[in-house]
Design an enzyme around this catalytic site. Structure first.
Site, PDB file in Angstrom:
ATOM      1  N   ALA A  85       0.797  -1.230   0.000  1.00  0.00           N
ATOM      2  CA  ALA A  85       0.000   0.000   0.000  1.00  0.00           C
ATOM      3  C   ALA A  85       0.840   1.296   0.000  1.00  0.00           C
ATOM      4  CB  ALA A  85      -0.970  -0.037   1.172  1.00  0.00           C
ATOM      5  N   ARG A 145      -5.387   0.070  -9.138  1.00  0.00           N
ATOM      6  CA  ARG A 145      -5.773  -0.943  -8.145  1.00  0.00           C
ATOM      7  C   ARG A 145      -6.788  -0.312  -7.182  1.00  0.00           C
ATOM      8  NH1 ARG A 145      -1.106  -4.362  -5.394  1.00  0.00           N
ATOM      9  NH2 ARG A 145      -2.815  -5.886  -5.312  1.00  0.00           N
ATOM     10  N   ASP A 159      -4.250  -2.537   3.971  1.00  0.00           N
ATOM     11  CA  ASP A 159      -4.460  -1.777   2.734  1.00  0.00           C
ATOM     12  C   ASP A 159      -5.534  -0.706   2.900  1.00  0.00           C
ATOM     13  OD1 ASP A 159      -3.325  -4.554   1.820  1.00  0.00           O
ATOM     14  OD2 ASP A 159      -2.854  -3.050   0.304  1.00  0.00           O
ATOM     15  N   ASN A 189      -6.626  -6.464   4.208  1.00  0.00           N
ATOM     16  CA  ASN A 189      -5.208  -6.764   3.974  1.00  0.00           C
ATOM     17  C   ASN A 189      -5.145  -7.991   3.073  1.00  0.00           C
ATOM     18  OD1 ASN A 189      -2.382  -6.190   4.473  1.00  0.00           O
ATOM     19  ND2 ASN A 189      -2.319  -8.059   5.679  1.00  0.00           N
ATOM     20  N   LYS A 190      -3.965  -8.407   2.743  1.00  0.00           N
ATOM     21  CA  LYS A 190      -3.762  -9.529   1.816  1.00  0.00           C
ATOM     22  C   LYS A 190      -4.647 -10.720   2.158  1.00  0.00           C
ATOM     23  CE  LYS A 190      -1.860  -9.578  -1.104  1.00  0.00           C
ATOM     24  NZ  LYS A 190      -2.587  -9.272  -2.368  1.00  0.00           N
TER      25      LYS A 190
HETATM   26  O1  MRU Z   1      -1.209  -7.169  -3.441  1.00  0.00           O
HETATM   27  P1  MRU Z   1      -0.129  -6.525  -2.612  1.00  0.00           P
HETATM   28  O2  MRU Z   1       1.145  -7.301  -2.606  1.00  0.00           O
HETATM   29  O3  MRU Z   1       0.055  -5.079  -2.973  1.00  0.00           O
HETATM   30  O4  MRU Z   1      -0.723  -6.564  -1.142  1.00  0.00           O
HETATM   31  C1  MRU Z   1       0.058  -6.022  -0.104  1.00  0.00           C
HETATM   32  C2  MRU Z   1      -0.529  -6.212   1.238  1.00  0.00           C
HETATM   33  O5  MRU Z   1      -1.607  -6.739   1.405  1.00  0.00           O
HETATM   34  C3  MRU Z   1       0.237  -5.642   2.393  1.00  0.00           C
HETATM   35  O6  MRU Z   1       0.055  -6.420   3.536  1.00  0.00           O
HETATM   36  C4  MRU Z   1      -0.269  -4.215   2.660  1.00  0.00           C
HETATM   37  O7  MRU Z   1      -0.220  -3.450   1.490  1.00  0.00           O
HETATM   38  C5  MRU Z   1       0.502  -3.532   3.711  1.00  0.00           C
HETATM   39  S1  MRU Z   1       2.124  -3.214   3.134  1.00  0.00           S
HETATM   40  C6  MRU Z   1       2.993  -2.277   4.156  1.00  0.00           C
END
Ligand code: MRU
Length: 351
Positions: free
Chosen positions: A46, A87, A235, A245-246
């Site tokens: 993010a 995104r 995120d 989050n992921k």
């Molecule tokens: O799809 P991504 O790799 O962009 O997803 C990232 C995540 O979900 C992270 O955990 C989140 O962005 C926090 S990063 C400091």
């Protein structure tokens, strides 16, 4: 180098699609290339995509600096629209673009060449601020880590997900730098493997003791007593504390609660979206199904099978012990305490 480096000529990024096998730096020469890098996960995480987008806008401004002022403004607006469409889930992207556009509005009346220059310096300032923010969060977070702790983390939230240092992995890194004997359990994070490709790579690089596990091993590790605390990134965080989050984060949070393990979210205040009341309002990005049916270009599922690929999930606030930001740590009730933190209230508000 840093994960994202801005100049007037290009935005340089560590190409995260190539890790862990190759450390390659790519240079995006215009905002279209920055947008493509965000979409294809060459840059991801993010905070990193927010700063990359700010750098993309600075490039757009440079390319428009010889135009009339109305053309300069219209060109910037269209660059912002294209970057916003890359995104949907991480609010940091929209936050960073808005910050640059608000700053651009303050430049009205100045020759485009001067405005473009000011905008470039503004974007560089955002990159610097990201690193300082991460270090502040890391200081707050590392205080929660006991010597000897086993720590579970999901996805990649390290230097690679930010300009430098990281959010959740930044906390872990600082605990390690403070000499705490910690051991990190790294979820591989299917389907894109940010854990095994990126977090594991950072742990090896920084000498942080770590064990890579597949996502379905987390419950077992908790039952064995190997995990004392969980740190994950975010995120988008809703006013009530619900956290996107992921994909897979929600499962980790439920497991942690069942095992009595504290579960912390680490994210800058720019990840908190007070415009939404709960996680129900967060748009979850659906990504290409090949991320699920293939690994490293090799098909692992039959043709014709139905596939789902939500890139994120929402962890309900009730599973979250605390939210660590650069302003301090918010504990439940989040609707009250998150707002207080954002409005410059006390450090460590609640419980
Ligand atoms: O799809 P991504 O790799 O962009 O997803 C990232 C995540 O979900 C992270 O955990 C989140 O962005 C926090 S990063 C400091």
């Amino acid at each position: 180098m840093r994960t994202v480096e801005l100049s007037r000529e290009n935005v340089r990024l560590i190409d995260q699609r190539r890790l862990p096998n190759e450390l390659v730096v790519m240079a995006c020469r215009d905002y279209h290339e920055v947008g493509e890098a965000i979409k294809t996960l060459a840059v991801r995480g993010a905070p990193a995509i927010g700063v990359a987008a700010a750098g993309g806008l600075a490039l757009a401004a440079q390319a428009l600096k010889d135009r009339s002022e109305p053309e300069f403004r219209a060109g910037l607006e269209s660059a912002a629209a294209e970057l916003r469409a890359t995104r949907p889930t991480a609010v940091n992207l929209f936050w960073a673009i808005q910050k640059v556009m608000d700053f651009a509005a303050t430049q009205q009346g100045r020759p485009p060449e001067d405005a473009a220059d000011a905008l470039y310096h503004f974007a560089v300032g955002m990159a610097e601020a990201d690193v300082a923010t991460n270090k502040r969060m890391a200081e707050f977070g590392q205080a929660l880590v006991a010597d000897g702790a086993g720590i579970l983390t999901h996805c990649n939230t390290g230097s690679l997900a930010t300009v430098d240092y990281g959010t959740a992995l930044g906390v872990i890194r600082m605990a390690h730098e403070h000499g705490k004997q910690i051991h990190v359990y790294v979820d591989e994070t299917r389907p894109v493997l940010q854990g095994s490709r990126l977090t594991a790579w950072e742990c090896v690089h920084f000498g942080i003791p770590a064990t890579l596990i597949t996502d379905n091993m987390a419950a077992h590790m908790m039952r064995l007593g190997n995990i004392q605390i969980c740190f994950v990134g975010a995120d988008r965080i809703a006013t009530n504390g619900d956290t996107a989050n992921k994909i897979g984060t929600y499962g980790v949070a439920v497991l942690a609660k069942e095992h009595g393990i504290p579960f912390y979210v680490v994210a800058p205040t720019s990840t908190v979206d007070l415009a939404i009341a709960s996680g129900d309002e967060i748009e979850i990005e659906e990504r290409n199904h090949e991320e699920v049916t293939h690994i490293g270009g090799v098909r692992i599922a039959p043709e014709g099978i139905g596939v789902a690929n939500p890139a994120f999930d929402v962890t309900p606030a009730k599973y979250i012990t605390g939210i660590i930001t650069e302003a301090g740590i918010a504990y439940p009730p989040f609707p009250v305490n998150l707002k207080r933190l954002l409005q410059g209230g006390n450090q460590n508000v609640g419980p």
